[in-house]
Design an enzyme around this catalytic site. Sequence first.
Site, PDB file in Angstrom:
ATOM      1  N   GLY A  67      12.625  -2.769  -2.024  1.00  0.00           N
ATOM      2  CA  GLY A  67      13.287  -3.452  -0.913  1.00  0.00           C
ATOM      3  C   GLY A  67      12.757  -3.035   0.435  1.00  0.00           C
ATOM      4  O   GLY A  67      11.566  -3.182   0.714  1.00  0.00           O
ATOM      5  N   ILE A  68      13.631  -2.456   1.280  1.00  0.00           N
ATOM      6  CA  ILE A  68      13.260  -2.178   2.662  1.00  0.00           C
ATOM      7  C   ILE A  68      13.441  -0.706   2.987  1.00  0.00           C
ATOM      8  O   ILE A  68      14.251  -0.010   2.378  1.00  0.00           O
ATOM      9  CB  ILE A  68      14.092  -3.022   3.643  1.00  0.00           C
ATOM     10  N   GLY A  69      12.669  -0.238   3.967  1.00  0.00           N
ATOM     11  CA  GLY A  69      12.830   1.096   4.524  1.00  0.00           C
ATOM     12  C   GLY A  69      12.950   0.981   6.030  1.00  0.00           C
ATOM     13  O   GLY A  69      11.946   0.755   6.716  1.00  0.00           O
ATOM     14  N   GLY A  74       8.718  -3.997   0.723  1.00  0.00           N
ATOM     15  CA  GLY A  74       7.877  -4.188  -0.449  1.00  0.00           C
ATOM     16  C   GLY A  74       8.749  -4.351  -1.674  1.00  0.00           C
ATOM     17  O   GLY A  74       9.693  -3.584  -1.872  1.00  0.00           O
ATOM     18  N   CYS A  89       0.885   1.482   5.235  1.00  0.00           N
ATOM     19  CA  CYS A  89       0.600   0.138   4.724  1.00  0.00           C
ATOM     20  C   CYS A  89      -0.868  -0.234   4.879  1.00  0.00           C
ATOM     21  O   CYS A  89      -1.230  -1.413   4.766  1.00  0.00           O
ATOM     22  CB  CYS A  89       1.482  -0.897   5.422  1.00  0.00           C
ATOM     23  N   ASP A  94       0.842  -1.190   0.000  1.00  0.00           N
ATOM     24  CA  ASP A  94       0.000   0.000   0.000  1.00  0.00           C
ATOM     25  C   ASP A  94       0.882   1.247   0.000  1.00  0.00           C
ATOM     26  O   ASP A  94       1.933   1.266  -0.619  1.00  0.00           O
ATOM     27  CB  ASP A  94      -0.942  -0.059   1.212  1.00  0.00           C
TER      28      ASP A  94
END
EC number: 2.3.1.181
Length: 336
Positions: A257-259, A246, A275, A173
């Site tokens: 990737g990632i946060g 995501g 999200c 999201d």
Amino acid sequence: MPKSALMSSSFQTSVSPRPLPVSCASRTAARKLSLYCSEGRTRCGMGQGKGWRWPGHRPPGLPSPTNRVGQSVPKWRPQPHKAAGGGRTIRDVKEAAFDVLDLGLLPYPQAWARQKQELARVAVGGRPTLLLVEHPAVLTLGRKAQEGENIVVTREYLAAQGIDVFAVERGGDVTYHGPGQLVAYAIFPVGRRVRDFLRLLENAVVTALGTLGLPDARPNPGYAGVYVDPREINGKTYDQKICSIGVAIKQNVALHGIGLNVCTNLDHFDLIVPCGLTDTQMTSVQREYDLRGLGSVSMEQAKKALTDAFALTFADYDWSLPGVAAGQEALSVASP
């Protein structure tokens, strides 16, 4: 800017010269990541999280993380590079099979374009790359996002604040990126192993957070991402999400990737329902440090912990491109 500053280098575990500590407030242009950098002590907090309490509760029945089916990841403690139970350490991994490139603070469209360049190279057998970056404040909409559904302010308000909105191809999201958040784009071959790949990303973050002194970091069954122990606020229990994940898979290679919230301004998450989860609060490493009396964290510490964790987690990864028919794609539906 010298052209060489934008070129990636092999991810080596040999000791590099110790640079000065770097806080989240001090940024440089794109630069190669220096492993074993000194642990910066410059305060990274932005005053968020005042007055919160954490009960130390750990939900029962959580599955042990695995880096492959049936292979447990060693449990980690806050001491860097030391695995409990005689597990392998980063110094045992002679050379990772991927490059690490630190892009510094970079607008989202430029980082998005860079991901696609790296994807085109990896898709034809090029060396995988882990891109590290911070973004100016921006919102991104994943494939599950309905236009504006989980953005709680108007587009006019966002424009006045200088916050752009981009619809992207990753799963999930709406999410927020901004200064103080360490974004890692793993441009790795995946093919149809999407779920296994997501678990590996989670495991890498859990390992990094353990190294940084947050041993309660864990995945949350049913949701992509990494959480710390929940908190009760005004009689209601909220999950505490510290890292969003995501990805999209194109030409058998991962994008996005990632946060990881290191010292992010958490007030900006109030612009959205992160999200789409109404029972979740966003937290950061610095907020958890404030609550636990652990001092301060620097972005350089977080980068070092995360890249070390990626090297360990993906040490036994199958880097070959799976046998998927040419032109065939798989898009994940991971919550950001």
